[in-house]
Motif scaffolding. Structure first.
Motif, PDB file in Angstrom:
ATOM      1  N   PHE A  69      26.618  23.410  55.418  1.00 50.68           N
ATOM      2  CA  PHE A  69      25.441  22.981  54.845  1.00 50.68           C
ATOM      3  C   PHE A  69      24.896  21.707  55.522  1.00 50.68           C
ATOM      4  O   PHE A  69      23.683  21.540  55.802  1.00 50.68           O
ATOM      5  N   ILE A  70      25.915  20.863  56.121  1.00 48.72           N
ATOM      6  CA  ILE A  70      25.622  19.647  56.816  1.00 48.72           C
ATOM      7  C   ILE A  70      24.806  20.021  58.341  1.00 48.72           C
ATOM      8  O   ILE A  70      23.782  19.421  58.482  1.00 48.72           O
ATOM      9  N   VAL A  71      25.488  21.136  58.602  1.00 47.14           N
ATOM     10  CA  VAL A  71      24.949  21.744  59.932  1.00 47.14           C
ATOM     11  C   VAL A  71      23.408  22.081  59.695  1.00 47.14           C
ATOM     12  O   VAL A  71      22.368  21.777  60.509  1.00 47.14           O
ATOM     13  N   VAL A  72      23.133  22.981  58.618  1.00 48.69           N
ATOM     14  CA  VAL A  72      21.942  23.368  58.297  1.00 48.69           C
ATOM     15  C   VAL A  72      20.914  22.384  58.033  1.00 48.69           C
ATOM     16  O   VAL A  72      19.730  22.351  58.507  1.00 48.69           O
ATOM     17  N   LEU A  73      21.201  21.184  57.386  1.00 43.70           N
ATOM     18  CA  LEU A  73      20.703  20.040  56.967  1.00 43.70           C
ATOM     19  C   LEU A  73      19.980  19.495  58.195  1.00 43.70           C
ATOM     20  O   LEU A  73      18.859  18.879  58.449  1.00 43.70           O
ATOM     21  N   ASN A  74      21.032  18.997  59.096  1.00 47.03           N
ATOM     22  CA  ASN A  74      20.790  18.384  60.401  1.00 47.03           C
ATOM     23  C   ASN A  74      19.689  19.199  61.085  1.00 47.03           C
ATOM     24  O   ASN A  74      18.769  18.630  62.145  1.00 47.03           O
ATOM     25  N   PHE A  75      19.852  20.375  61.218  1.00 47.30           N
ATOM     26  CA  PHE A  75      18.860  21.257  61.953  1.00 47.30           C
ATOM     27  C   PHE A  75      17.473  21.218  61.330  1.00 47.30           C
ATOM     28  O   PHE A  75      16.445  21.038  61.910  1.00 47.30           O
ATOM     29  N   TYR A  79      14.220  19.803  63.053  1.00 44.65           N
ATOM     30  CA  TYR A  79      13.071  20.622  62.906  1.00 44.65           C
ATOM     31  C   TYR A  79      11.743  20.086  62.408  1.00 44.65           C
ATOM     32  O   TYR A  79      10.639  20.150  62.919  1.00 44.65           O
ATOM     33  N   LEU A  80      11.950  19.242  61.246  1.00 48.90           N
ATOM     34  CA  LEU A  80      10.697  18.735  60.406  1.00 48.90           C
ATOM     35  C   LEU A  80      10.272  17.572  61.665  1.00 48.90           C
ATOM     36  O   LEU A  80       9.044  17.323  61.500  1.00 48.90           O
ATOM     37  N   LYS A  81      11.115  16.887  62.280  1.00 50.15           N
ATOM     38  CA  LYS A  81      10.574  15.975  63.021  1.00 50.15           C
ATOM     39  C   LYS A  81       9.819  16.427  64.179  1.00 50.15           C
ATOM     40  O   LYS A  81       8.904  15.850  64.467  1.00 50.15           O
ATOM     41  N   ARG A  82      10.115  17.701  64.606  1.00 47.55           N
ATOM     42  CA  ARG A  82       9.265  18.261  65.684  1.00 47.55           C
ATOM     43  C   ARG A  82       7.934  18.704  65.023  1.00 47.55           C
ATOM     44  O   ARG A  82       7.024  18.632  66.020  1.00 47.55           O
ATOM     45  N   ILE A  83       7.813  19.306  64.103  1.00 51.53           N
ATOM     46  CA  ILE A  83       6.797  19.595  63.353  1.00 51.53           C
ATOM     47  C   ILE A  83       5.907  18.702  62.934  1.00 51.53           C
ATOM     48  O   ILE A  83       4.640  18.977  62.367  1.00 51.53           O
ATOM     49  N   PHE A  93       9.068   6.815  65.951  1.00 55.36           N
ATOM     50  CA  PHE A  93      10.175   6.710  64.997  1.00 55.36           C
ATOM     51  C   PHE A  93      11.163   7.885  65.387  1.00 55.36           C
ATOM     52  O   PHE A  93      11.621   8.693  64.730  1.00 55.36           O
ATOM     53  N   TYR A  94      11.071   8.218  66.753  1.00 50.32           N
ATOM     54  CA  TYR A  94      11.995   9.072  67.131  1.00 50.32           C
ATOM     55  C   TYR A  94      13.575   8.905  67.137  1.00 50.32           C
ATOM     56  O   TYR A  94      14.331   9.872  67.370  1.00 50.32           O
ATOM     57  N   GLY A  95      13.905   7.503  66.826  1.00 50.70           N
ATOM     58  CA  GLY A  95      15.023   7.417  66.756  1.00 50.70           C
ATOM     59  C   GLY A  95      15.837   7.620  65.336  1.00 50.70           C
ATOM     60  O   GLY A  95      16.934   7.287  65.041  1.00 50.70           O
ATOM     61  N   ILE A  96      14.920   8.005  64.608  1.00 55.67           N
ATOM     62  CA  ILE A  96      15.627   8.481  63.221  1.00 55.67           C
ATOM     63  C   ILE A  96      16.156   9.784  63.138  1.00 55.67           C
ATOM     64  O   ILE A  96      16.012  10.660  63.758  1.00 55.67           O
ATOM     65  N   GLU A  97      17.681   9.774  62.536  1.00 57.73           N
ATOM     66  CA  GLU A  97      18.281  10.893  62.741  1.00 57.73           C
ATOM     67  C   GLU A  97      19.486  10.746  61.613  1.00 57.73           C
ATOM     68  O   GLU A  97      19.388   9.674  61.211  1.00 57.73           O
ATOM     69  N   ILE A  98      20.011  11.876  61.304  1.00 57.02           N
ATOM     70  CA  ILE A  98      21.187  11.583  60.356  1.00 57.02           C
ATOM     71  C   ILE A  98      22.497  12.384  60.934  1.00 57.02           C
ATOM     72  O   ILE A  98      23.439  12.506  60.214  1.00 57.02           O
ATOM     73  N   PRO A 120      29.699  16.204  68.170  1.00 57.38           N
ATOM     74  CA  PRO A 120      28.998  16.850  69.147  1.00 57.38           C
ATOM     75  C   PRO A 120      28.078  17.978  68.730  1.00 57.38           C
ATOM     76  O   PRO A 120      27.201  18.701  69.214  1.00 57.38           O
ATOM     77  N   LEU A 121      28.717  18.896  67.735  1.00 58.04           N
ATOM     78  CA  LEU A 121      28.145  20.261  67.189  1.00 58.04           C
ATOM     79  C   LEU A 121      26.577  19.809  66.489  1.00 58.04           C
ATOM     80  O   LEU A 121      25.612  20.527  66.774  1.00 58.04           O
ATOM     81  N   LEU A 122      26.741  18.739  65.813  1.00 63.89           N
ATOM     82  CA  LEU A 122      25.484  18.055  65.141  1.00 63.89           C
ATOM     83  C   LEU A 122      24.640  17.728  66.276  1.00 63.89           C
ATOM     84  O   LEU A 122      23.232  17.897  66.192  1.00 63.89           O
ATOM     85  N   MET A 123      24.904  17.150  67.304  1.00 67.29           N
ATOM     86  CA  MET A 123      24.003  16.704  68.145  1.00 67.29           C
ATOM     87  C   MET A 123      23.468  17.942  69.167  1.00 67.29           C
ATOM     88  O   MET A 123      22.337  17.815  69.312  1.00 67.29           O
ATOM     89  N   VAL A 124      24.219  18.800  69.307  1.00 70.51           N
ATOM     90  CA  VAL A 124      23.621  20.142  69.810  1.00 70.51           C
ATOM     91  C   VAL A 124      22.509  20.872  69.106  1.00 70.51           C
ATOM     92  O   VAL A 124      21.587  21.222  69.211  1.00 70.51           O
ATOM     93  N   VAL A 125      23.021  20.810  67.668  1.00 71.70           N
ATOM     94  CA  VAL A 125      22.237  21.506  66.500  1.00 71.70           C
ATOM     95  C   VAL A 125      20.837  20.740  66.487  1.00 71.70           C
ATOM     96  O   VAL A 125      19.673  21.109  66.466  1.00 71.70           O
ATOM     97  N   ASN A 126      20.794  19.180  66.536  1.00 73.08           N
ATOM     98  CA  ASN A 126      19.528  18.397  66.716  1.00 73.08           C
ATOM     99  C   ASN A 126      18.773  18.771  68.052  1.00 73.08           C
ATOM    100  O   ASN A 126      17.465  18.952  67.677  1.00 73.08           O
ATOM    101  N   TYR A 127      19.461  19.025  68.996  1.00 69.23           N
ATOM    102  CA  TYR A 127      18.690  19.309  70.271  1.00 69.23           C
ATOM    103  C   TYR A 127      17.841  20.702  70.021  1.00 69.23           C
ATOM    104  O   TYR A 127      16.791  20.846  70.574  1.00 69.23           O
ATOM    105  N   PHE A 128      18.531  21.744  69.530  1.00 66.83           N
ATOM    106  CA  PHE A 128      17.966  23.030  69.158  1.00 66.83           C
ATOM    107  C   PHE A 128      16.971  22.761  68.352  1.00 66.83           C
ATOM    108  O   PHE A 128      15.911  23.506  68.230  1.00 66.83           O
TER     109      PHE A 128
END
Length: 214
Positions: A69-75, A79-83, A93-98, A120-128
Motif C-alpha cells: 500500500f505504501i509503495v502504491v501510495l508513493n507512486f 503521479y499527481l505531482k506530474r499531472i 514545490f517539487y521538494g514535496i514528497e512522502i 531505495p524502492l520508494l525512490m525508484v517508484v517516485n521516479y517512475f
C-alpha cells in the motif's frame, strides 16, 4: 423309493456363512462410531493447525499488505505531482514528497533491513511516477537506503528522528548536488520546501503512521 437328503443343514451353514460375511462387510455399530469419532478428531486437529498457522502468518500478511500500500501510495503521489496543472506548484514545490516519512517509519516499525530495502524502492517508484530521469538518481537512492538502515538504531522520539533524517538528507544531498554542478537557487528552493514539509509531517502525522504500522 430313494429318499432325498434334507437340505436344512446346508441351508443353516449357508445362513451362518452369510451372516459372517455380513458382519465382515458391515462393521458393528461400535466400530462405526469409533471411526466417526476419529474422523472428527482429525478434522478438529486440522482446523486448529490451520488457525494456528494463520495466527503465525497474520503479522506477515499484514506487513506485506501495508508495504504494498505504501509503495502504491508513493507512486500515486508522484503521479499527481506530474499531472498537476498548476505551474507555480510545479516550479517551487517539487521538494514535496512522502518518501522520507515512509522510509523512517517503516524502518522503526519493521527493522533496519526492510527500511534499507524500502527506502531505495520508494525512490525508484517516485521516479517512475513522475516519469523523470536525473543525474542524482544513484545519490538519492543510496541516501534513502542509508536513512532506512540507520533510522531503526536511533532510540529517540519519532519526531526527533524524522527531523534528524530530514536535515541530514538535505545537507548531504545539497553538498553532493553542488559538487555535480546543480543550480544553487533550485537547490535552496528544494531544501526549504523539503525540510518544511517533512518537519510538518513528522510533527503531526509520524506518530499516527507508526501506530498503524505496528
Amino acid at each position: 423309493m430313494i429318499k432325498m437328503k434334507s437340505s436344512k443343514p446346508s441351508l443353516r451353514k449357508q445362513g451362518v456363512s452369510l451372516s459372517q460375511k455380513s458382519e465382515t462387510l458391515h462393521p458393528s455399530t461400535d466400530t462405526h462410531q469409533k471411526f466417526q469419532r476419529n474422523k472428527l478428531i482429525l478434522r478438529t486437529i486440522l482446523i486448529l493447525t490451520l488457525l494456528f498457522m494463520l495466527v503465525l502468518t497474520f503479522e506477515t500478511i499484514k506487513r506485506l499488505f501495508i508495504l504494498v500500500f505504501i509503495v502504491v501510495l508513493n507512486f500515486a503521489f508522484a503521479y499527481l505531482k506530474r499531472i498537476n496543472p498548476i505551474s507555480f506548484i510545479k516550479k517551487y514545490f517539487y521538494g514535496i514528497e512522502i518518501i522520507l516519512i515512509s522510509t523512517v517509519t517503516i524502518s522503526i516499525a519493521y527493522g533496519h533491513k526492510i527500511g534499507a530495502i524500502m527506502g531505495p524502492l520508494l525512490m525508484v517508484v517516485n521516479y517512475f511516477g513522475e516519469r523523470r530521469s536525473s543525474g542524482y538518481f544513484l545519490l538519492t537512492t543510496i541516501l534513502y537506503g542509508i536513512i532506512g538502515f540507520v533510522s531503526y538504531f536511533i532510540k529517540l522520539d519519532i519526531v526527533v528522528i524524522g527531523i534528524i533524517m530530514t536535515l541530514s538528507y538535505n545537507v548531504v544531498a545539497h553538498i553532493f548536488s553542488r559538487m555535480f554542478g546543480a543550480n544553487l537557487t533550485s537547490l535552496i528552493v528544494f531544501n526549504v520546501v523539503n525540510v518544511g514539509v517533512n518537519v510538518f509531517m513528522f510533527v503531526f502525522y509520524a506518530g499516527f503512521i507508526l501506530e498503524i504500522l505496528v
